[in-house]
Structure formats: structure tokens, C-alpha cells
Design a protein around this motif. Structure first.
Motif, PDB file in Angstrom:
ATOM      1  N   PRO A  21       0.817  -1.223   0.000  1.00 51.32           N
ATOM      2  CA  PRO A  21       0.000   0.000   0.000  1.00 51.32           C
ATOM      3  C   PRO A  21       0.852   1.276   0.000  1.00 51.32           C
ATOM      4  CG  PRO A  21      -0.850  -1.562   1.619  1.00 51.32           C
ATOM      5  CD  PRO A  21       0.456  -2.118   1.103  1.00 51.32           C
ATOM      6  N   GLU A  22       1.972   1.272   0.739  1.00 50.19           N
ATOM      7  CA  GLU A  22       2.818   2.461   0.785  1.00 50.19           C
ATOM      8  C   GLU A  22       3.447   2.734  -0.579  1.00 50.19           C
ATOM      9  OE1 GLU A  22       5.389   3.425   4.209  1.00 50.19           O
ATOM     10  OE2 GLU A  22       6.983   3.639   2.735  1.00 50.19           O
ATOM     11  N   LEU A  23       4.005   1.697  -1.195  1.00 51.33           N
ATOM     12  CA  LEU A  23       4.594   1.864  -2.528  1.00 51.33           C
ATOM     13  C   LEU A  23       3.524   2.287  -3.526  1.00 51.33           C
ATOM     14  CD1 LEU A  23       6.936   1.713  -4.504  1.00 51.33           C
ATOM     15  CD2 LEU A  23       6.501  -0.743  -4.728  1.00 51.33           C
ATOM     16  N   ASN A  24       2.340   1.719  -3.423  1.00 50.72           N
ATOM     17  CA  ASN A  24       1.246   2.076  -4.315  1.00 50.72           C
ATOM     18  C   ASN A  24       0.956   3.578  -4.250  1.00 50.72           C
ATOM     19  OD1 ASN A  24      -1.169   1.176  -6.040  1.00 50.72           O
ATOM     20  ND2 ASN A  24      -2.153   2.290  -4.376  1.00 50.72           N
ATOM     21  N   TYR A  25       0.923   4.140  -3.041  1.00 51.56           N
ATOM     22  CA  TYR A  25       0.622   5.566  -2.917  1.00 51.56           C
ATOM     23  C   TYR A  25       1.811   6.421  -3.337  1.00 51.56           C
ATOM     24  CZ  TYR A  25      -1.801   9.735  -1.600  1.00 51.56           C
ATOM     25  OH  TYR A  25      -2.432  10.952  -1.665  1.00 51.56           O
ATOM     26  N   GLN A  26       3.009   5.983  -2.969  1.00 50.94           N
ATOM     27  CA  GLN A  26       4.202   6.745  -3.366  1.00 50.94           C
ATOM     28  C   GLN A  26       4.320   6.788  -4.882  1.00 50.94           C
ATOM     29  OE1 GLN A  26       7.898   6.491  -1.108  1.00 50.94           O
ATOM     30  NE2 GLN A  26       8.936   5.977  -3.002  1.00 50.94           N
ATOM     31  N   TRP A  27       4.028   5.674  -5.541  1.00 52.01           N
ATOM     32  CA  TRP A  27       4.130   5.581  -6.990  1.00 52.01           C
ATOM     33  C   TRP A  27       2.921   6.201  -7.688  1.00 52.01           C
ATOM     34  CZ3 TRP A  27       0.647   2.494  -9.851  1.00 52.01           C
ATOM     35  CH2 TRP A  27       0.903   2.447 -11.225  1.00 52.01           C
ATOM     36  N   GLY A  28       1.733   5.886  -7.218  1.00 53.18           N
ATOM     37  CA  GLY A  28       0.531   6.232  -7.967  1.00 53.18           C
ATOM     38  C   GLY A  28      -0.339   7.311  -7.382  1.00 53.18           C
ATOM     39  N   GLY A  29      -0.001   7.777  -6.163  1.00 46.29           N
ATOM     40  CA  GLY A  29      -0.851   8.775  -5.529  1.00 46.29           C
ATOM     41  C   GLY A  29      -2.268   8.241  -5.389  1.00 46.29           C
ATOM     42  N   PRO A  30      -3.246   9.124  -5.445  1.00 54.84           N
ATOM     43  CA  PRO A  30      -4.631   8.683  -5.259  1.00 54.84           C
ATOM     44  C   PRO A  30      -5.267   8.055  -6.505  1.00 54.84           C
ATOM     45  CG  PRO A  30      -4.558  11.055  -5.545  1.00 54.84           C
ATOM     46  CD  PRO A  30      -3.124  10.578  -5.515  1.00 54.84           C
ATOM     47  N   ALA A  31      -4.499   7.923  -7.590  1.00 53.80           N
ATOM     48  CA  ALA A  31      -5.067   7.399  -8.839  1.00 53.80           C
ATOM     49  C   ALA A  31      -5.419   5.917  -8.753  1.00 53.80           C
ATOM     50  CB  ALA A  31      -4.092   7.622  -9.994  1.00 53.80           C
ATOM     51  N   TYR A  32      -4.760   5.187  -7.868  1.00 55.68           N
ATOM     52  CA  TYR A  32      -4.973   3.748  -7.768  1.00 55.68           C
ATOM     53  C   TYR A  32      -5.211   3.333  -6.318  1.00 55.68           C
ATOM     54  CZ  TYR A  32      -3.089   2.965 -12.484  1.00 55.68           C
ATOM     55  OH  TYR A  32      -2.872   2.951 -13.842  1.00 55.68           O
ATOM     56  N   ASP A  33      -6.078   2.326  -6.153  1.00 57.69           N
ATOM     57  CA  ASP A  33      -6.253   1.676  -4.854  1.00 57.69           C
ATOM     58  C   ASP A  33      -5.375   0.434  -4.842  1.00 57.69           C
ATOM     59  OD1 ASP A  33      -8.263   3.453  -3.925  1.00 57.69           O
ATOM     60  OD2 ASP A  33      -9.778   2.353  -5.063  1.00 57.69           O
ATOM     61  N   PHE A  34      -4.907   0.062  -3.643  1.00 56.46           N
ATOM     62  CA  PHE A  34      -4.121  -1.163  -3.505  1.00 56.46           C
ATOM     63  C   PHE A  34      -5.048  -2.288  -3.075  1.00 56.46           C
ATOM     64  CE2 PHE A  34      -1.469  -4.224  -1.330  1.00 56.46           C
ATOM     65  CZ  PHE A  34      -0.456  -4.395  -2.245  1.00 56.46           C
ATOM     66  N   PRO A  35      -4.875  -3.467  -3.631  1.00 54.98           N
ATOM     67  CA  PRO A  35      -3.904  -3.844  -4.658  1.00 54.98           C
ATOM     68  C   PRO A  35      -4.360  -3.399  -6.046  1.00 54.98           C
ATOM     69  CG  PRO A  35      -5.228  -5.749  -4.064  1.00 54.98           C
ATOM     70  CD  PRO A  35      -5.667  -4.618  -3.177  1.00 54.98           C
ATOM     71  N   LEU A  36      -3.368  -3.171  -6.897  1.00 49.95           N
ATOM     72  CA  LEU A  36      -3.660  -2.842  -8.290  1.00 49.95           C
ATOM     73  C   LEU A  36      -4.429  -3.986  -8.928  1.00 49.95           C
ATOM     74  CD1 LEU A  36      -0.335  -1.408  -9.772  1.00 49.95           C
ATOM     75  CD2 LEU A  36      -2.383  -0.164  -9.137  1.00 49.95           C
ATOM     76  N   THR A  37      -5.292  -3.641  -9.864  1.00 49.59           N
ATOM     77  CA  THR A  37      -6.014  -4.655 -10.641  1.00 49.59           C
ATOM     78  C   THR A  37      -5.917  -4.290 -12.122  1.00 49.59           C
ATOM     79  OG1 THR A  37      -8.115  -3.448 -10.569  1.00 49.59           O
ATOM     80  CG2 THR A  37      -7.684  -5.024  -8.770  1.00 49.59           C
ATOM     81  N   THR A  38      -6.129  -5.279 -12.946  1.00 46.56           N
ATOM     82  CA  THR A  38      -6.105  -5.015 -14.383  1.00 46.56           C
ATOM     83  C   THR A  38      -7.205  -4.023 -14.757  1.00 46.56           C
ATOM     84  OG1 THR A  38      -7.447  -6.973 -14.825  1.00 46.56           O
ATOM     85  CG2 THR A  38      -5.065  -7.230 -14.983  1.00 46.56           C
ATOM     86  N   GLU A  39      -8.347  -4.089 -14.057  1.00 46.09           N
ATOM     87  CA  GLU A  39      -9.449  -3.173 -14.351  1.00 46.09           C
ATOM     88  C   GLU A  39      -9.057  -1.725 -14.053  1.00 46.09           C
ATOM     89  OE1 GLU A  39     -10.806  -7.209 -13.835  1.00 46.09           O
ATOM     90  OE2 GLU A  39      -9.781  -5.936 -12.389  1.00 46.09           O
ATOM     91  N   GLN A  40      -8.405  -1.496 -12.894  1.00 46.84           N
ATOM     92  CA  GLN A  40      -7.968  -0.139 -12.560  1.00 46.84           C
ATOM     93  C   GLN A  40      -6.982   0.394 -13.605  1.00 46.84           C
ATOM     94  OE1 GLN A  40      -6.963   1.005  -8.347  1.00 46.84           O
ATOM     95  NE2 GLN A  40      -6.896  -1.229  -8.139  1.00 46.84           N
TER      96      GLN A  40
END
Length: 158
Positions: A21-40
Motif C-alpha cells: 500500500p505504501e509503494l502504491n501511494y508513493q508511486w501512484g498517488g490517489p489514482a490507484y487503490d491497492f492492490p492494483l487490478t487489471t481493471e484499474q
């Protein structure tokens, strides 16, 4: 070294890289929820103002970067990532130089901007080495785990 269009077949690679989740926010900001999905990823990449790229070195998937159209002459670097196994080799600089060349030659970009969290010292140093300068700062951005991260806004004329 080659910068290729990021395609649906590459989604699994991105999902594998963004593993917390931390890497997800650092990398993607609010554009993506963790975990990433193909749909997102598919929904995000369907935006006509976003041009995503996969960076390859000797056939290995090494990194990811997006160009976001801000205006006809301004683009923003977004979601910059280098695989942990390939860090420390200057590849982020190579990838970003390539994407800036594409921005200039294919999109007639004159100015490129980005945002980086201040605690991400390696990334900020990379951007400074490429000539980006901080023009503003957002202080105390609250992230999903409740921490407060400062965000540097940087730009460069190309």
C-alpha cells in the motif's frame, strides 16, 4: 534500452512491481487503490491524455513511466518506477531522458513537470540531475496510513 508503449499484456508486470500500500501511494498517488487490478489499470490508461510506457533494457522489463498531457505544450511525468532489482544503475535517468525526447519530438512539448514526495530522496536527486527545479511544495499531504508527506512540484523546459 527501449521505451515501448505500455499495453494490456504488461499489466501483470506493473501489478507485480507495486506490491504494498505504501509503494502504491508513493508511486501512484490517489489514482490507484491497492492492490492494483487489471481493471484499474485499463480504466486509467484509457484516458486519452495519458501515454504510458514500459522501459526495457536487454529484453528485461525495467521500468514504467507515464506522460500526462496538461496542455498542447506542457506534459507531466507521472508514476515513474524502476524495478528494485535494477536500481542504482542510472536507468531512471536513461528512461526519463527517453520519455522527455518523446515528449518533445512526438508531442511538441516545451515544458515538463512532475511531483515527488520529499522523503523519496533518490527520485528527487534523479530529477534534479536531469535539470528539474522545485517551483512549489505541498506540505502535510495526508496519505492512506495517516502519515503526512510533503510533495515537491518540479518543472523543466525542454
Amino acid at each position: 534500452m527501449v521505451l515501448e508503449q505500455f499495453k494490456e499484456k504488461d499489466f501483470a508486470q506493473l501489478i507485480k512491481w507495486i506490491d504494498s500500500p505504501e509503494l502504491n501511494y508513493q508511486w501512484g498517488g490517489p489514482a490507484y487503490d491497492f492492490p492494483l487490478t487489471t481493471e484499474q489499470i485499463a480504466t486509467h490508461c484509457a484516458n486519452p491524455d495519458i501515454t504510458p510506457y514500459l522501459f526495457k533494457v536487454n529484453g528485461d522489463n525495467v521500468g514504467f513511466v507515464e506522460l500526462l498531457k496538461v496542455s498542447n505544450t506542457q506534459y507531466r511525468l507521472c508514476r515513474v518506477f524502476i524495478d528494485e532489482a535494477f536500481r542504482g544503475r542510472g536507468l531512471a535517468n536513461n528512461m526519463l531522458e527517453e520519455v522527455m525526447l518523446k515528449a518533445k519530438s512526438q508531442f511538441d512539448c516545451a515544458e515538463i513537470s512532475l511531483a515527488v514526495f520529499e522523503h523519496n530522496k533518490a527520485a528527487k536527486k534523479c530529477y534534479e540531475e536531469l535539470g528539474f527545479e522545485t517551483y512549489d511544495q505541498e506540505v502535510g499531504r495526508v496519505v492512506p496510513n495517516g502519515d503526512s508527506w510533503d510533495l515537491a512540484l518540479m518543472e523543466k523546459r525542454i
